[in-house]
Design a protein around this motif. Sequence first.
Motif, PDB file in Angstrom:
ATOM      1  N   ASN A 637      -7.310   6.557   8.331  1.00 17.73           N
ATOM      2  CA  ASN A 637      -6.866   7.886   7.903  1.00 17.73           C
ATOM      3  C   ASN A 637      -7.448   8.968   8.812  1.00 17.73           C
ATOM      4  O   ASN A 637      -8.622   9.312   8.712  1.00 17.73           O
ATOM      5  CB  ASN A 637      -7.286   8.135   6.446  1.00 17.73           C
ATOM      6  CG  ASN A 637      -6.801   9.485   5.948  1.00 17.73           C
ATOM      7  OD1 ASN A 637      -5.981  10.139   6.603  1.00 17.73           O
ATOM      8  ND2 ASN A 637      -7.303   9.908   4.797  1.00 17.73           N
ATOM      9  N   THR A 642      -7.123  12.995   1.292  1.00 18.81           N
ATOM     10  CA  THR A 642      -7.030  11.606   0.861  1.00 18.81           C
ATOM     11  C   THR A 642      -5.610  11.092   1.107  1.00 18.81           C
ATOM     12  O   THR A 642      -4.650  11.832   0.937  1.00 18.81           O
ATOM     13  CB  THR A 642      -7.371  11.538  -0.644  1.00 18.81           C
ATOM     14  OG1 THR A 642      -8.716  11.993  -0.785  1.00 18.81           O
ATOM     15  CG2 THR A 642      -7.254  10.133  -1.189  1.00 18.81           C
ATOM     16  N   ALA A 643      -5.494   9.840   1.502  1.00 12.49           N
ATOM     17  CA  ALA A 643      -4.169   9.248   1.724  1.00 12.49           C
ATOM     18  C   ALA A 643      -4.048   7.970   0.899  1.00 12.49           C
ATOM     19  O   ALA A 643      -5.008   7.214   0.778  1.00 12.49           O
ATOM     20  CB  ALA A 643      -3.986   8.936   3.204  1.00 12.49           C
ATOM     21  N   THR A 644      -2.872   7.761   0.346  1.00 10.99           N
ATOM     22  CA  THR A 644      -2.660   6.585  -0.498  1.00 10.99           C
ATOM     23  C   THR A 644      -1.478   5.801   0.046  1.00 10.99           C
ATOM     24  O   THR A 644      -0.457   6.385   0.402  1.00 10.99           O
ATOM     25  CB  THR A 644      -2.337   7.039  -1.935  1.00 10.99           C
ATOM     26  OG1 THR A 644      -3.372   7.928  -2.354  1.00 10.99           O
ATOM     27  CG2 THR A 644      -2.276   5.853  -2.886  1.00 10.99           C
ATOM     28  N   LEU A 645      -1.619   4.495   0.104  1.00 10.72           N
ATOM     29  CA  LEU A 645      -0.459   3.699   0.486  1.00 10.72           C
ATOM     30  C   LEU A 645      -0.409   2.401  -0.300  1.00 10.72           C
ATOM     31  O   LEU A 645      -1.426   1.920  -0.803  1.00 10.72           O
ATOM     32  CB  LEU A 645      -0.414   3.469   1.996  1.00 10.72           C
ATOM     33  CG  LEU A 645      -1.626   2.890   2.698  1.00 10.72           C
ATOM     34  CD1 LEU A 645      -1.516   1.403   2.737  1.00 10.72           C
ATOM     35  CD2 LEU A 645      -1.687   3.453   4.097  1.00 10.72           C
ATOM     36  N   THR A 646       0.802   1.874  -0.418  1.00 10.82           N
ATOM     37  CA  THR A 646       1.023   0.691  -1.239  1.00 10.82           C
ATOM     38  C   THR A 646       1.148  -0.521  -0.326  1.00 10.82           C
ATOM     39  O   THR A 646       2.022  -0.556   0.540  1.00 10.82           O
ATOM     40  CB  THR A 646       2.318   0.871  -2.054  1.00 10.82           C
ATOM     41  OG1 THR A 646       2.217   2.127  -2.718  1.00 10.82           O
ATOM     42  CG2 THR A 646       2.492  -0.238  -3.069  1.00 10.82           C
ATOM     43  N   HIS A 664      -0.646  -3.238  -4.347  1.00 12.10           N
ATOM     44  CA  HIS A 664      -1.904  -2.577  -4.672  1.00 12.10           C
ATOM     45  C   HIS A 664      -1.924  -1.240  -3.915  1.00 12.10           C
ATOM     46  O   HIS A 664      -1.423  -1.134  -2.805  1.00 12.10           O
ATOM     47  CB  HIS A 664      -3.022  -3.509  -4.181  1.00 12.10           C
ATOM     48  CG  HIS A 664      -4.411  -2.985  -4.321  1.00 12.10           C
ATOM     49  ND1 HIS A 664      -5.294  -3.468  -5.256  1.00 12.10           N
ATOM     50  CD2 HIS A 664      -5.081  -2.042  -3.618  1.00 12.10           C
ATOM     51  CE1 HIS A 664      -6.456  -2.844  -5.121  1.00 12.10           C
ATOM     52  NE2 HIS A 664      -6.349  -1.971  -4.143  1.00 12.10           N
ATOM     53  N   GLU A 665      -2.511  -0.221  -4.549  1.00 11.79           N
ATOM     54  CA  GLU A 665      -2.636   1.070  -3.852  1.00 11.79           C
ATOM     55  C   GLU A 665      -3.968   1.144  -3.131  1.00 11.79           C
ATOM     56  O   GLU A 665      -5.018   0.938  -3.736  1.00 11.79           O
ATOM     57  CB  GLU A 665      -2.549   2.217  -4.853  1.00 11.79           C
ATOM     58  CG  GLU A 665      -1.163   2.455  -5.351  1.00 11.79           C
ATOM     59  CD  GLU A 665      -0.951   3.892  -5.792  1.00 11.79           C
ATOM     60  OE1 GLU A 665      -1.931   4.547  -6.174  1.00 11.79           O
ATOM     61  OE2 GLU A 665       0.205   4.339  -5.742  1.00 11.79           O
ATOM     62  N   VAL A 666      -3.909   1.417  -1.845  1.00 11.12           N
ATOM     63  CA  VAL A 666      -5.139   1.631  -1.080  1.00 11.12           C
ATOM     64  C   VAL A 666      -5.333   3.137  -0.962  1.00 11.12           C
ATOM     65  O   VAL A 666      -4.419   3.847  -0.556  1.00 11.12           O
ATOM     66  CB  VAL A 666      -5.026   1.019   0.332  1.00 11.12           C
ATOM     67  CG1 VAL A 666      -6.281   1.308   1.146  1.00 11.12           C
ATOM     68  CG2 VAL A 666      -4.782  -0.473   0.236  1.00 11.12           C
ATOM     69  N   VAL A 667      -6.502   3.606  -1.368  1.00 14.78           N
ATOM     70  CA  VAL A 667      -6.799   5.037  -1.281  1.00 14.78           C
ATOM     71  C   VAL A 667      -7.845   5.247  -0.194  1.00 14.78           C
ATOM     72  O   VAL A 667      -8.930   4.670  -0.247  1.00 14.78           O
ATOM     73  CB  VAL A 667      -7.332   5.571  -2.634  1.00 14.78           C
ATOM     74  CG1 VAL A 667      -7.602   7.069  -2.544  1.00 14.78           C
ATOM     75  CG2 VAL A 667      -6.338   5.257  -3.749  1.00 14.78           C
TER      76      VAL A 667
END
Length: 688
Positions: A637, A642-646, A664-667
């Motif tokens: 990142n 903050t960035a969120t990806l699945t 799963h979500e990675v934050v």
Amino acid sequence: MTDSPMSTFHRRLPGVVYGGDYNPEQWPREVWPEDVRLMREAGVRLVNLGVFSWSALEATDGELDFTWLDEVMDLLAAGGIAVNLATPNAAPPPWLAENFPETLLVDRQGTRVSIGSRGHFCPSSPVYRDRSRRIARALAERYADHPALAMWHIGNEYHAHCFCDLCDDRFRGWLRERYGTLEELNRRWGTRFWSQHYSDWGQVHLPRPVRGSVNPSRELDFARFTSDLQLELFTGERDLLRSVTPQVPATTNFMQFFRLVDLHRWGQEVDVVALDIYPDPANVNSLADAAFQYDLMRSVGGGAPWMLMEQAAAAVSQWKLNLVKQPGRMRLGSLQAVAHGSDSVMFFQWRASRQGQEKFHSAMLPHGGTDTRTWQEVRDLGEELVRLGEVATGRTAAQVAIVWDWTNWWAVEGVAHPINSLDYRDIVTRHYRALWRRNVAVDVVTLDDDLSAYRVLVVPNQYLMTQAHSAAVRRFLEDGGHLLVSFFSGIVDEDDRVHEHGHPGALRNVIGGHVRDFSPLPVDTAVTVRAAAHQSLLDGGFRAAAALWQDDLVTESATAVAEYTQGYLAGQPAILDHHLGAGRAIYLGTQLDDDALGELVAAVLQRAGVESVHAAPSGVEVTERQTANDRFLFLLNHGEGTATLTLDRSGVDLLTGHAVETRHEVVLGPGDVAVIRSPLSRVASSGS
Ligand code: GLA
Ligand code: ZN
């Protein structure tokens, strides 16, 4: 079968290697045991030793004394720290210049430089060569069986160009070898122009200052010669070291875009490619630009992992303004290098100097010692890299290649062109960034490389194109490749001679049109471009600002993709789309703004069926490395938020040790990184 020197190295130092330049000769010996203790605390496993130690090892001509180095080597070995031992040729001692003034480099203006800095040697000087090889041989023989020796670091950042009489002689010799006869040289350099015809080899010289414009063909050969001359220095020492220690890999540290060092050729001569890089925290693009360098390193090494040999722990000291790396950003930059194929993270330097030119350059161990943020971050990173050990030796396969070509760089920024301030680095880097933002893996190639593995080939400003280049591009298209080539490409041959039959001569019949006139735009002026009717590449709403350059383009068998809506070329094409064989050639006749270039690149990737490594929000960089059984997904990142990806896969986050599942979500916090390991087979099945 005997192992390659690099497999010997990996067996000895598996995983991602951590360390930096170590200059113990700047410190009293009482400090050395503390250095080793703190190195161990930080997780350091390899140091670059002796890079600038020549005068400390040979106080006068021939008086070699290795006492202190013996002691340091022994201390390091006892502490379990391996050594990348340098041959100290980058900084010859004062006695060499004093006794042999001809060993000093002469700059273009004819000034023989003085001692007091470094890199002041003439690459042709027989005395310099003799003395630097003498000490290299002595080091090799003395430490061949020393338990600390793991690698050779030859010289430092080769980039000398010299205009002395010795180099002048060598230049003539190089030209005779290349061209055979004086008539051929005259032909290649176009010496009928301005009465430059040579009637005797003695009249042929290095391009020292002239009254008016220089001959561009001579300049081009001077650049080729200079890269070759330095490479000869490197390979000479490499061969010498190999003859004594065949199992010890040898390298030198490359630097970001040194102009007269053609790394596509140099990369073939080192046992492992190594890079020094100093991304400027003041430049918002510096990590994207660093990624370009990393992909270049991977590519010039034939796809093999490379080494991040030097970077700054915090700030450098050599620029006008030296910003510090903010918390977490040194970690991000380091893991980014690993994400792009580095098997090491190393710094200049271990301990901050108290004196000398670089006393305010950051180090792993700052002036303030262990009670500093830098030390804390250095120690933490050392720990984390241990968790990434499995990533080492992993490779990255790319379906996209971009051309970065030193010879073209030398030629395209030549003299008396339509624009004489063209910045090839800037232009290619803009194209690279457009690919980087889309998170596709990219190799960095020349048109002399094998292009058959790629679906997309991006060719910015390839002014110099040989017949072979022209044939390679054509073959790439016929085989179904997607080409994106930009303005002022295919104009001259290897001698900087304009191709026949109009522009772009080497790409006639490839782009499906021709250029009537080169038409640079005035500085700070832009004209608008919009999508043309009846085109199938861009979204109909495409709009761009075009600057710097316009080709007055005439369409033949191509379709116009976009056209100018302003200026005297309003209504004429700015971008062409041409079917050739099973492939498509997109020709870009201007410089688009970055967003529009991004849209164009995205459209070409989509048409070619090239997908991102993994879907990610903007600001998150994604790469992948593969070893025999696993894939490692790097999520970095770069943003301030903050960035969120699945996730599209399950696996283990190596940095946290946590298992992660598909969907799963990675934050990721600002500047944060995740590295997900998945078995190769499971990724394949989850994708179907
Ligand atoms: C280069 C050199 C080092 C040091 C650093 C400073 O990379 O190799 O010796 O001067 O720059 O950033
Ligand atoms: Zn010289």
